[in-house]
Write a protein that holds these residues in place. Structure first.
Motif, PDB file in Angstrom:
ATOM      1  N   GLU A   1       0.693   7.348   1.305  1.00 20.52           N
ATOM      2  CA  GLU A   1      -0.446   8.284   1.491  1.00 20.52           C
ATOM      3  C   GLU A   1      -1.492   8.142   0.902  1.00 20.52           C
ATOM      4  O   GLU A   1      -2.257   8.941   0.159  1.00 20.52           O
ATOM      5  CB  GLU A   1       0.524   9.527   1.021  1.00 20.52           C
ATOM      6  CG  GLU A   1       1.485   9.860   1.659  1.00 20.52           C
ATOM      7  CD  GLU A   1       2.375  11.031   1.234  1.00 20.52           C
ATOM      8  OE1 GLU A   1       1.972  11.539   0.141  1.00 20.52           O
ATOM      9  OE2 GLU A   1       3.505  11.237   1.763  1.00 20.52           O
ATOM     10  N   GLY A   2      -2.014   7.002   0.571  1.00 24.52           N
ATOM     11  CA  GLY A   2      -3.247   6.529  -0.301  1.00 24.52           C
ATOM     12  C   GLY A   2      -3.126   6.347  -1.808  1.00 24.52           C
ATOM     13  O   GLY A   2      -4.245   6.332  -2.187  1.00 24.52           O
ATOM     14  N   GLY A   3      -2.200   6.652  -2.221  1.00 26.06           N
ATOM     15  CA  GLY A   3      -1.976   6.456  -3.688  1.00 26.06           C
ATOM     16  C   GLY A   3      -2.072   5.271  -4.211  1.00 26.06           C
ATOM     17  O   GLY A   3      -2.373   4.122  -3.184  1.00 26.06           O
TER      18      GLY A   3
ATOM     19  N   PRO B   1       0.820  -1.203  -0.110  1.00 24.20           N
ATOM     20  CA  PRO B   1       0.019   0.054   0.126  1.00 24.20           C
ATOM     21  C   PRO B   1       0.602   1.454   0.078  1.00 24.20           C
ATOM     22  O   PRO B   1       1.745   1.405   0.799  1.00 24.20           O
ATOM     23  CB  PRO B   1      -0.886   0.031   1.287  1.00 24.20           C
ATOM     24  CG  PRO B   1      -0.612  -1.411   1.783  1.00 24.20           C
ATOM     25  CD  PRO B   1       0.741  -1.930   1.318  1.00 24.20           C
ATOM     26  N   HIS B   2       0.406   2.172  -0.686  1.00 25.22           N
ATOM     27  CA  HIS B   2       0.984   3.455  -0.887  1.00 25.22           C
ATOM     28  C   HIS B   2       0.968   4.230   0.665  1.00 25.22           C
ATOM     29  O   HIS B   2      -0.241   4.186   1.174  1.00 25.22           O
ATOM     30  CB  HIS B   2       0.574   4.400  -1.896  1.00 25.22           C
ATOM     31  CG  HIS B   2       1.262   5.599  -2.060  1.00 25.22           C
ATOM     32  ND1 HIS B   2       1.310   6.776  -1.139  1.00 25.22           N
ATOM     33  CD2 HIS B   2       2.188   5.962  -3.157  1.00 25.22           C
ATOM     34  CE1 HIS B   2       2.099   7.740  -1.712  1.00 25.22           C
ATOM     35  NE2 HIS B   2       2.664   7.320  -2.665  1.00 25.22           N
TER      36      HIS B   2
ATOM     37  N   PRO C   1      -0.848   1.520  -5.252  1.00 20.73           N
ATOM     38  CA  PRO C   1       0.057   0.570  -4.630  1.00 20.73           C
ATOM     39  C   PRO C   1       1.494   0.678  -4.983  1.00 20.73           C
ATOM     40  O   PRO C   1       1.629   0.672  -6.565  1.00 20.73           O
ATOM     41  CB  PRO C   1      -0.442  -0.701  -4.694  1.00 20.73           C
ATOM     42  CG  PRO C   1      -2.098  -0.693  -5.022  1.00 20.73           C
ATOM     43  CD  PRO C   1      -2.105   0.720  -5.602  1.00 20.73           C
TER      44      PRO C   1
END
Length: 105
Positions: free
Chosen positions: A62-64, A59-60, A66
């Motif tokens: 900061e939510g970006g 997972p990224h 993968p």
């Protein structure tokens, strides 16, 4: 194409793909004096599972999208006995684990 010809057109920080200035900061944990003769490749099911778990995108932070690791990571190394935790002879800055971060942090 030759590496020698190409390297002359770049600065020191640009020779390696993706190189950027970083800062090493102390992290939680402990430092261990690595001695190769005290370790072996982990061939047990837990070590193999840990190695294979890194093949999938992570997972990224900061939510970006993968993050895909571009190659299969190396095998686990596991201690064959007690790890040497005496790092008192090391420079003070290296006696704790370090983590990479942005140079401006």
């Amino acid at each position: 194409f030759s590496h020698e010809a190409m390297s002359g057109s770049f600065g020191d920080a640009e020779i390696f793909f993706g190189s950027t200035p970083i800062r090493l900061s102390p992290a939680p944990g402990r430092a261990v004096a690595y001695a190769p003769e005290r370790y072996q490749l982990g061939r047990d099911p837990d070590s193999i599972a840990r190695t294979l778990s890194r093949r999938d995108p992570i997972p990224h932070p900061e939510g970006g999208l993968p993050v895909a690791v571009p190659c299969m990571p190396c095998l686990e190394v596991v201690p064959t006995g007690e790890e040497d935790e005496d790092v008192s002879a090391w420079p003070r800055a290296l006696r704790a684990p370090l983590v990479k971060g942005p140079a401006t942090a």
